[in-house]
Design an enzyme around this catalytic site. Structure first.
Site, PDB file in Angstrom:
ATOM      1  N   ARG A  69       2.623   5.845  -3.115  1.00  0.00           N
ATOM      2  CA  ARG A  69       3.889   6.906  -3.782  1.00  0.00           C
ATOM      3  C   ARG A  69       3.168   7.151  -5.459  1.00  0.00           C
ATOM      4  O   ARG A  69       3.087   8.479  -6.404  1.00  0.00           O
ATOM      5  CB  ARG A  69       4.917   5.769  -3.331  1.00  0.00           C
ATOM      6  CG  ARG A  69       5.922   6.836  -4.603  1.00  0.00           C
ATOM      7  CD  ARG A  69       7.245   6.406  -3.736  1.00  0.00           C
ATOM      8  NE  ARG A  69       7.746   4.767  -4.242  1.00  0.00           N
ATOM      9  CZ  ARG A  69       8.303   4.458  -5.258  1.00  0.00           C
ATOM     10  NH1 ARG A  69       8.565   5.334  -5.985  1.00  0.00           N
ATOM     11  NH2 ARG A  69       8.782   3.236  -5.360  1.00  0.00           N
ATOM     12  N   ASN A 127      -5.385   8.498   1.026  1.00  0.00           N
ATOM     13  CA  ASN A 127      -6.099   7.644   3.116  1.00  0.00           C
ATOM     14  C   ASN A 127      -6.349   9.085   3.722  1.00  0.00           C
ATOM     15  O   ASN A 127      -7.492   8.767   4.320  1.00  0.00           O
ATOM     16  CB  ASN A 127      -4.814   6.504   3.423  1.00  0.00           C
ATOM     17  CG  ASN A 127      -4.861   5.643   2.520  1.00  0.00           C
ATOM     18  OD1 ASN A 127      -5.906   4.590   2.234  1.00  0.00           O
ATOM     19  ND2 ASN A 127      -3.600   4.860   3.818  1.00  0.00           N
ATOM     20  N   ASP A 153       0.922  -1.165  -0.179  1.00  0.00           N
ATOM     21  CA  ASP A 153      -0.019  -0.215  -0.307  1.00  0.00           C
ATOM     22  C   ASP A 153       1.025   0.806   0.309  1.00  0.00           C
ATOM     23  O   ASP A 153       0.560   2.369  -0.785  1.00  0.00           O
ATOM     24  CB  ASP A 153      -0.962   0.019   0.666  1.00  0.00           C
ATOM     25  CG  ASP A 153      -1.997  -0.708   1.238  1.00  0.00           C
ATOM     26  OD1 ASP A 153      -1.845  -1.557  -0.146  1.00  0.00           O
ATOM     27  OD2 ASP A 153      -2.857  -1.398   2.035  1.00  0.00           O
TER      28      ASP A 153
END
Length: 321
Positions: free
Chosen positions: A75, A145, A70
């Protein structure tokens, strides 16, 4: 017309290098022109990705393939954020919630890409704006996120005030505050005790970290709401804001962080039609059969096994002796 794919991977891991060679070979065999990307992009905060996208030609790519966990996918999201190019993750990490395929399915994944047999799913992104205490120009950022305000000094607490839509909600000392998307609800927010949200839930999750307060429960706010986290002037520690665990900016006392849903989603390539429920059960190895059912099953199987009576020594007669 030549189809183009860009690969992002974790070059420091031997298994990633092996997977990279295999992926390049399979993609080129399927007619793709392949570009590799090994830059560690975003060590600064703000909208600085336009130049990187132009340099790498991401916008001209059909897909960005990520070989890693993840963290590597986050990235790669810095490359595709603001474009229509989807990400396809091949998990080489541990949990790999964002990944679509596992390492052993790499060949099949490339074949599906070559035949354009995949769907594109949009995931909510949050826009982040930092207002400095001196009233200067705000600094902008984003997160797939979560955007996390944390104390800058580990031995002290940070004093914050949380607001929603311009109205105060609560104020307390804590280790920090996580504001997460539904995608990020299974990451930092989950570790802090927040709920799991299905990806299609259009909301922002607010989770205090180790708050010294009677009311410091996770909050789920609506898609049009704006969440604010103020680092209070009296705070014993200044703060630091981190987006997706990568892009960070210092927050002196008196800073304000605003988080709201972005109008620009991030796109993920999907090969499986399985629902998120199955992914959740698989990634967390959830026990879909409870211990009571398992105990009853063991008891039933034990009862079904015929018991063999113990052997009794046969008495002998005098003639046999």
């Amino acid at each position: 017309m030549t189809r183009r794919a860009l690969i992002v991977t974790h070059g420091g891991r031997p298994e990633a290098v092996v997977a990279l060679r295999e992926a390049v070979r399979e993609l080129e065999r399927a007619g793709f022109s392949v570009t590799l990307h090994d830059d560690d992009l975003a060590e600064s905060f703000g909208d600085h990705m336009a130049r990187a996208r132009a340099r790498e030609g991401v916008a001209e790519s059909e897909v960005v393939i990520v070989l890693g966990g993840d963290g590597t996918i986050l990235r790669a999201a810095e490359l595709t954020h603001g474009t229509d190019v989807p990400l396809l993750g091949v998990n080489l990490g541990h949990v790999g919630f964002l990944a679509e395929s596992e390492r052993e399915d790499l060949h099949a994944a490339v074949a599906r890409l070559a035949s354009r047999d995949y769907a594109v799913e949009e995931r909510t992104v949050v826009d982040v704006r930092v207002h400095p205490p001196d009233g200067g120009e705000p600094v902008t950022g984003w997160a797939l996120n979560e955007a996390t305000v944390e104390k800058a000094q580990r031995e002290r607490m940070i004093e914050v005030a949380i607001g929603v839509d311009g109205r105060p909600v609560s104020s307390f000392g804590c280790d920090g505050v996580v504001t997460a998307t539904a995608t990020g609800s299974t990451a930092h927010a989950f570790s802090a005790g927040g709920p799991v949200m299905w990806p299609e839930v259009d909301a922002v999750l607010v989770v205090p970290l180790a708050a010294h307060a009677l009311f410091a429960r996770p909050l789920v706010v609506g898609p049009r709401s704006t969440v604010t986290v103020d680092v209070l002037p009296r705070s014993a520690s200044p703060g630091v804001l981190t987006c997706d665990g990568r892009r960070r900016i210092d927050l002196p006392n008196g800073s304000r962080v605003e988080v709201r849903r972005s109008d620009t989603p991030l796109r993920l390539a999907r090969l499986s039609t399985a629902p998120f429920t199955d992914r959740l059960v698989s990634k967390f190895s959830l026990p879909v059969v409870g211990w009571r059912e398992r105990a009853a099953d063991v008891a039933a199987r034990t009862a079904a096994v015929p018991t063999v009576p113990p052997s009794v020594p046969r008495s002998t007669t005098r003639e046999e002796e």
